[in-house]
Design a protein around this motif. Structure first.
Motif, mmCIF file in Angstrom:
data_model
loop_
_atom_site.group_PDB
_atom_site.id
_atom_site.type_symbol
_atom_site.label_atom_id
_atom_site.label_comp_id
_atom_site.label_asym_id
_atom_site.label_seq_id
_atom_site.Cartn_x
_atom_site.Cartn_y
_atom_site.Cartn_z
ATOM 1 N N TYR A 46 0.787 -1.041 -0.026
ATOM 2 C CA TYR A 46 0.175 -0.193 0.000
ATOM 3 C C TYR A 46 0.851 1.349 0.004
ATOM 4 O O TYR A 46 1.872 1.366 0.821
ATOM 5 C CB TYR A 46 -0.900 -0.009 1.173
ATOM 6 C CG TYR A 46 -1.710 1.349 1.474
ATOM 7 C CD1 TYR A 46 -3.054 1.078 0.893
ATOM 8 C CD2 TYR A 46 -1.319 2.562 1.994
ATOM 9 C CE1 TYR A 46 -3.755 2.593 0.959
ATOM 10 C CE2 TYR A 46 -1.855 3.581 2.106
ATOM 11 C CZ TYR A 46 -3.098 3.511 1.382
ATOM 12 O OH TYR A 46 -4.238 4.656 1.442
ATOM 13 N N GLY A 47 0.397 2.356 -0.770
ATOM 14 C CA GLY A 47 1.247 3.531 -0.649
ATOM 15 C C GLY A 47 0.608 4.674 -1.531
ATOM 16 O O GLY A 47 -0.004 4.363 -2.514
ATOM 17 N N ARG A 48 0.762 5.765 -1.168
ATOM 18 C CA ARG A 48 0.285 6.977 -1.827
ATOM 19 C C ARG A 48 1.090 7.948 -1.917
ATOM 20 O O ARG A 48 1.651 8.314 -0.896
ATOM 21 C CB ARG A 48 -1.197 7.622 -1.104
ATOM 22 C CG ARG A 48 -2.242 6.597 -0.684
ATOM 23 C CD ARG A 48 -3.072 6.418 -2.075
ATOM 24 N NE ARG A 48 -4.049 5.453 -1.965
ATOM 25 C CZ ARG A 48 -4.154 4.085 -2.365
ATOM 26 N NH1 ARG A 48 -2.899 3.575 -2.693
ATOM 27 N NH2 ARG A 48 -4.860 3.292 -2.159
ATOM 28 N N ILE A 49 1.484 8.276 -3.268
ATOM 29 C CA ILE A 49 2.464 9.185 -3.610
ATOM 30 C C ILE A 49 1.994 10.322 -4.133
ATOM 31 O O ILE A 49 1.143 10.235 -5.127
ATOM 32 C CB ILE A 49 3.648 8.522 -4.478
ATOM 33 C CG1 ILE A 49 4.271 7.659 -3.391
ATOM 34 C CG2 ILE A 49 4.577 9.874 -4.821
ATOM 35 C CD1 ILE A 49 5.321 6.862 -4.455
ATOM 36 N N VAL A 50 1.959 11.532 -3.888
ATOM 37 C CA VAL A 50 1.417 12.818 -4.365
ATOM 38 C C VAL A 50 2.720 13.843 -4.686
ATOM 39 O O VAL A 50 3.292 14.215 -3.685
ATOM 40 C CB VAL A 50 0.407 13.509 -3.894
ATOM 41 C CG1 VAL A 50 -0.036 14.695 -4.699
ATOM 42 C CG2 VAL A 50 -0.847 12.473 -3.590
ATOM 43 N N SER A 51 2.913 14.104 -6.012
ATOM 44 C CA SER A 51 3.694 15.254 -6.273
ATOM 45 C C SER A 51 3.241 16.542 -6.514
ATOM 46 O O SER A 51 2.233 16.622 -7.172
ATOM 47 C CB SER A 51 4.916 14.659 -7.324
ATOM 48 O OG SER A 51 5.614 13.626 -6.958
ATOM 49 N N ILE A 52 3.840 17.759 -6.113
ATOM 50 C CA ILE A 52 3.504 19.075 -6.313
ATOM 51 C C ILE A 52 4.228 19.563 -7.699
ATOM 52 O O ILE A 52 5.263 19.772 -7.683
ATOM 53 C CB ILE A 52 3.481 19.849 -5.126
ATOM 54 C CG1 ILE A 52 2.890 19.290 -4.010
ATOM 55 C CG2 ILE A 52 2.881 21.310 -5.617
ATOM 56 C CD1 ILE A 52 1.514 18.988 -4.099
ATOM 57 N N SER A 53 3.274 19.667 -8.537
ATOM 58 C CA SER A 53 3.865 20.185 -10.049
ATOM 59 C C SER A 53 3.609 21.421 -10.006
ATOM 60 O O SER A 53 3.420 22.434 -9.094
ATOM 61 C CB SER A 53 3.185 19.403 -11.136
ATOM 62 O OG SER A 53 3.776 19.734 -12.318
ATOM 63 N N MET A 54 3.185 22.059 -11.290
ATOM 64 C CA MET A 54 2.664 23.500 -11.591
ATOM 65 C C MET A 54 2.084 23.545 -12.971
ATOM 66 O O MET A 54 2.062 22.553 -13.527
ATOM 67 C CB MET A 54 3.903 24.684 -11.418
ATOM 68 C CG MET A 54 4.599 24.357 -12.383
ATOM 69 S SD MET A 54 6.214 25.913 -12.184
ATOM 70 C CE MET A 54 7.387 25.618 -13.703
ATOM 71 N N THR A 55 1.583 24.822 -13.389
ATOM 72 C CA THR A 55 1.087 24.664 -14.574
ATOM 73 C C THR A 55 1.705 25.503 -15.639
ATOM 74 O O THR A 55 1.416 25.783 -16.813
ATOM 75 C CB THR A 55 -0.208 25.583 -14.694
ATOM 76 O OG1 THR A 55 -0.241 26.813 -14.136
ATOM 77 C CG2 THR A 55 -1.363 24.715 -13.413
ATOM 78 N N LEU A 56 2.851 26.436 -15.202
ATOM 79 C CA LEU A 56 3.414 27.205 -16.104
ATOM 80 C C LEU A 56 4.220 26.556 -17.367
ATOM 81 O O LEU A 56 4.449 27.299 -18.422
ATOM 82 C CB LEU A 56 4.442 27.945 -15.273
ATOM 83 C CG LEU A 56 4.122 28.734 -14.261
ATOM 84 C CD1 LEU A 56 5.142 29.585 -13.568
ATOM 85 C CD2 LEU A 56 3.040 29.811 -14.445
ATOM 86 N N HIS A 57 4.496 25.358 -17.305
ATOM 87 C CA HIS A 57 5.216 24.640 -18.068
ATOM 88 C C HIS A 57 4.400 24.133 -19.290
ATOM 89 O O HIS A 57 4.709 23.762 -20.581
ATOM 90 C CB HIS A 57 5.964 23.408 -17.939
ATOM 91 C CG HIS A 57 5.304 22.492 -16.968
ATOM 92 N ND1 HIS A 57 4.791 22.671 -15.562
ATOM 93 C CD2 HIS A 57 4.851 21.317 -17.223
ATOM 94 C CE1 HIS A 57 4.056 21.680 -15.149
ATOM 95 N NE2 HIS A 57 4.137 20.535 -16.270
#
Ligand code: NAP
Length: 273
Positions: free
Chosen positions: A143-154
């Motif tokens: 079991y695992g939950r990975i969330v990465s914080i990206s952005m929209t500028l690209h």
């Protein structure tokens, strides 16, 4: 922390442990607050112990079991130690939020190799090293939950931010690829792409160095008027707007969601804000 950190049922993450990189400030602290309010134990990791201690005091004041850990996501051994310390302190690492990042304005022609490395290594390498460090624990737990914080500028490109745009585009690609590789172990991997959120860190980083650079946070200085014009929902974001999306993604409600990138920006990127 504001009242929005308490919109989810208080026990949906009970028994879960989250590690939030860069959790001592801005959006990371908002995420830690939301996850904690939903019942998770929270480890927050970054380079400045002073910043982390102060954030931990805030979180504990809200009744959240908090573990501050000094770590540099650019260094695989350092983040691996933070993962092990989280597991030692709390018994598991069920949730990883890759939030740590750096950013500043620089024209590409004069961006130094060190400047390029600092941003790409913190954002992209840091996300990979941290995900790799939690993988054995999550695999063994099934079991695992990975969330990465990206952005929209690209999505369109953003002048004088080649390093951050390249790094975040890499995070988006990594999100889809890790989702495919690790689904069989019960691990979901998603990302959240925030719109403009006037955190202290970003205010400093986005102070334009020259007249040609777009002034992202002039919006704030020019007050609510810009937000009303440029962001369909009429306001800048709060850290808790991102924290609540992360909470959804790591909750049982999102058990069948992986490899997805959720834009949380009041509709701003649709208008090129
Ligand atoms: P912030 O307050 O500057 O947060 C960055 C955090 O990362 C800090 O807590 C910092 O802590 C940590 N950090 C930096 N380098 C690190 C390293 N090498 N190892 C470990 N931790 C490190 O900025 P923010 O606005 O909250 O940004 C958070 C995330 O949201 C970032 O991924 C950013 O790209 C993303 N984002 C923000 C916006 C916005 O408008 N605010 C928009 C889109 C995306 P230490 O200094 O203690 O290490």
């Amino acid at each position: 922390m504001n009242d929005k950190s308490r919109v989810f049922a208080p026990r949906i993450l009970e028994g879960r442990t989250a590690l939030v990189t860069g959790g001592g400030s801005g959006i990371g602290l908002g995420i830690a607050g939301c996850l904690g309010a939903a019942g998770a134990r929270v480890a927050i990791a970054s380079r400045s112990m002073e910043r982390l201690e102060s954030a931990a005091e805030t979180l504990r004041g809200a009744g959240i079991d908090t573990l501050p850990l000094e770590a540099n996501v650019r260094e695989p051994d350092s983040i691996r130690n933070a993962v092990l310390a989280t597991a030692d302190g709390f018994g598991s690492v069920d949730i990883l939020v890759n939030n740590a990042a750096g950013n500043f304005y620089a024209p590409s022609e004069s961006l130094s190799p060190n400047g390029w490395r600092a941003v790409v290594e913190t954002d992209l390498y840091g996300t990979f090293f941290s995900s790799q460090a939690v993988f054995p624990l999550m695999r063994d737990a099934g079991y695992g939950r990975i969330v990465s914080i990206s952005m929209t500028l690209h999505y369109r490109g953003w002048p004088q931010m080649a390093h951050a745009c390249a790094a975040k585009a890499g995070i988006d690609a990594l999100t889809r690829t890790l989702a495919l590789e690790w689904a069989e172990h019960g691990i979901t991997v998603n990302a959240v792409a925030p719109g403009p959120i006037p955190t202290e860190g970003v205010r400093k980083a986005f102070t334009p160095p020259n007249d040609e650079a777009p002034d992202l946070f002039a919006v704030e200085r020019a007050t609510e008027e810009f937000a009303r014009r440029a962001i369909p929902l009429g306001r800048m974001g709060d850290p808790e707007d991102i924290g609540n999306m992360v909470t959804y993604l790591v909750s049982p409600a999102a058990d069948w969601v992986t490899g997805a990138i959720f834009v949380v920006d009041g509709g701003g990127s649709l208008k090129g804000a």
